[in-house]
Scaffold this motif. Structure first.
Motif, PDB file in Angstrom:
ATOM      1  N   PHE A  98      -8.150  29.782  40.527  1.00  0.00           N
ATOM      2  CA  PHE A  98      -8.624  29.835  41.908  1.00  0.00           C
ATOM      3  C   PHE A  98     -10.085  30.283  41.921  1.00  0.00           C
ATOM      4  N   ILE A  99     -10.900  29.578  42.696  1.00  0.00           N
ATOM      5  CA  ILE A  99     -12.334  29.841  42.766  1.00  0.00           C
ATOM      6  C   ILE A  99     -12.779  29.965  44.221  1.00  0.00           C
ATOM      7  N   LYS A 100     -13.610  30.967  44.487  1.00  0.00           N
ATOM      8  CA  LYS A 100     -14.304  31.070  45.763  1.00  0.00           C
ATOM      9  C   LYS A 100     -15.793  31.026  45.458  1.00  0.00           C
ATOM     10  N   LYS A 101     -16.510  30.172  46.161  1.00  0.00           N
ATOM     11  CA  LYS A 101     -17.917  29.973  45.857  1.00  0.00           C
ATOM     12  C   LYS A 101     -18.742  31.231  46.108  1.00  0.00           C
ATOM     13  N   GLY A 102     -19.630  31.502  45.154  1.00  0.00           N
ATOM     14  CA  GLY A 102     -20.639  32.536  45.346  1.00  0.00           C
ATOM     15  C   GLY A 102     -21.963  31.844  45.617  1.00  0.00           C
ATOM     16  N   ASN A 103     -22.856  31.852  44.605  1.00  0.00           N
ATOM     17  CA  ASN A 103     -24.108  31.110  44.744  1.00  0.00           C
ATOM     18  C   ASN A 103     -24.139  29.878  43.845  1.00  0.00           C
ATOM     19  N   ALA A 180     -19.459  33.410  40.894  1.00  0.00           N
ATOM     20  CA  ALA A 180     -18.364  32.924  41.730  1.00  0.00           C
ATOM     21  C   ALA A 180     -17.267  33.968  41.679  1.00  0.00           C
ATOM     22  N   TYR A 181     -16.267  33.811  42.547  1.00  0.00           N
ATOM     23  CA  TYR A 181     -15.132  34.730  42.575  1.00  0.00           C
ATOM     24  C   TYR A 181     -13.904  34.016  42.018  1.00  0.00           C
ATOM     25  N   LEU A 182     -13.138  34.728  41.185  1.00  0.00           N
ATOM     26  CA  LEU A 182     -12.020  34.125  40.466  1.00  0.00           C
ATOM     27  C   LEU A 182     -10.720  34.869  40.733  1.00  0.00           C
ATOM     28  N   TYR A 183      -9.636  34.122  40.630  1.00  0.00           N
ATOM     29  CA  TYR A 183      -8.298  34.694  40.791  1.00  0.00           C
ATOM     30  C   TYR A 183      -7.300  33.777  40.092  1.00  0.00           C
ATOM     31  N   GLY A 184      -6.323  34.373  39.447  1.00  0.00           N
ATOM     32  CA  GLY A 184      -5.136  33.639  39.006  1.00  0.00           C
ATOM     33  C   GLY A 184      -5.340  32.507  38.031  1.00  0.00           C
ATOM     34  N   GLY A 185      -5.756  32.804  36.806  1.00  0.00           N
ATOM     35  CA  GLY A 185      -5.864  31.757  35.791  1.00  0.00           C
ATOM     36  C   GLY A 185      -4.509  31.403  35.202  1.00  0.00           C
TER      37      GLY A 185
END
Length: 219
Positions: A98-103, A180-185
């Protein structure tokens, strides 16, 4: 599953899994048995991952499960995030995160096998993926990126998976300062990614779902 509030939640053993991802009415989720082979799925400083020229900082933003447990991944050079140990497969592999955009507009995921490697670029602005990639919207600017490949019949079936934050689509060199922000690999055996299986120190298996005497009627 994704519940009515749009958050990921774990369902207890023996309970039906009703999933609301992209479906406001909910649907029964039925999947085959799968194992998340990453021992620390949400601890990117943990034993399951190898960080090269980057900083992973825990608990920076709210994750898809609604708690403050997603990590910030910031590149300090042209490195990558990789699973720590080589993983072997039988018929196919699937990697998802899971990825959430940073820059960083772009994310590249690469599988490194002797003969079965693939490189997939993702564009978080256009929400598009190159061949063998998939991007799913989980709400609140979170996206699940995945790559998969069927390798049945091929000789080489073990390898690593790399994640980069580059400045161009599909590039394999991260740019210092990109984050970026990460979760749950998750890394699993199979030709496609299934729902997230959290791990906290060792691989975890989710048994196959089953529906007995299911009707074909619409409610």
């Amino acid at each position: 599953v994704v519940n009515k509030a749009g958050l990921i939640e774990t369902v207890g053993s023996g309970e039906p899994r009703i999933d609301f991802l992209g479906n406001t009415k909910g649907a029964l989720k039925l999947e085959p048995q799968r194992t998340n082979k990453v021992p620390t799925s949400n601890d990117f400083d943990g034993s399951g991952w190898l960080a090269s020229s980057l900083t992973a900082t825990d608990n920076q933003v709210v994750s898809p499960d609604g708690t403050l447990n997603a990590s910030k991944l910031e590149m300090t050079g042209n490195g990558s995030l990789r699973n720590a140990s080589e993983i072997s497969f039988n018929d196919g592999y699937a990697y998802s995160i899971f990825i959430k955009k940073g820059n960083s507009r772009y994310v590249t995921i690469r599988s490194a096998f002797f003969t079965q490697s693939i490189i997939v670029g993702f564009d978080l602005d256009t929400l598009s993926a190159q061949t063998n990639g998939k991007i799913e919207d989980y709400g609140n600017d979170w996206y699940r990126l995945s790559i998969s490949k069927n390798i049945s019949g091929d000789a080489d079936k073990s390898g690593y998976f790399y994640l980069y934050l580059p400045d161009s689509l599909g590039a394999q060199t991260s740019e210092s300062g990109n984050y970026a922000y990460l979760y749950g690999g998750q890394i699993e055996e199979g030709s496609y990614a299934t729902s997230y299986i959290p791990t906290q120190g060792s691989a975890v298996t989710r048994v196959a779902d089953a529906c007995n005497n299911g009707a074909n009627e619409q409610v």
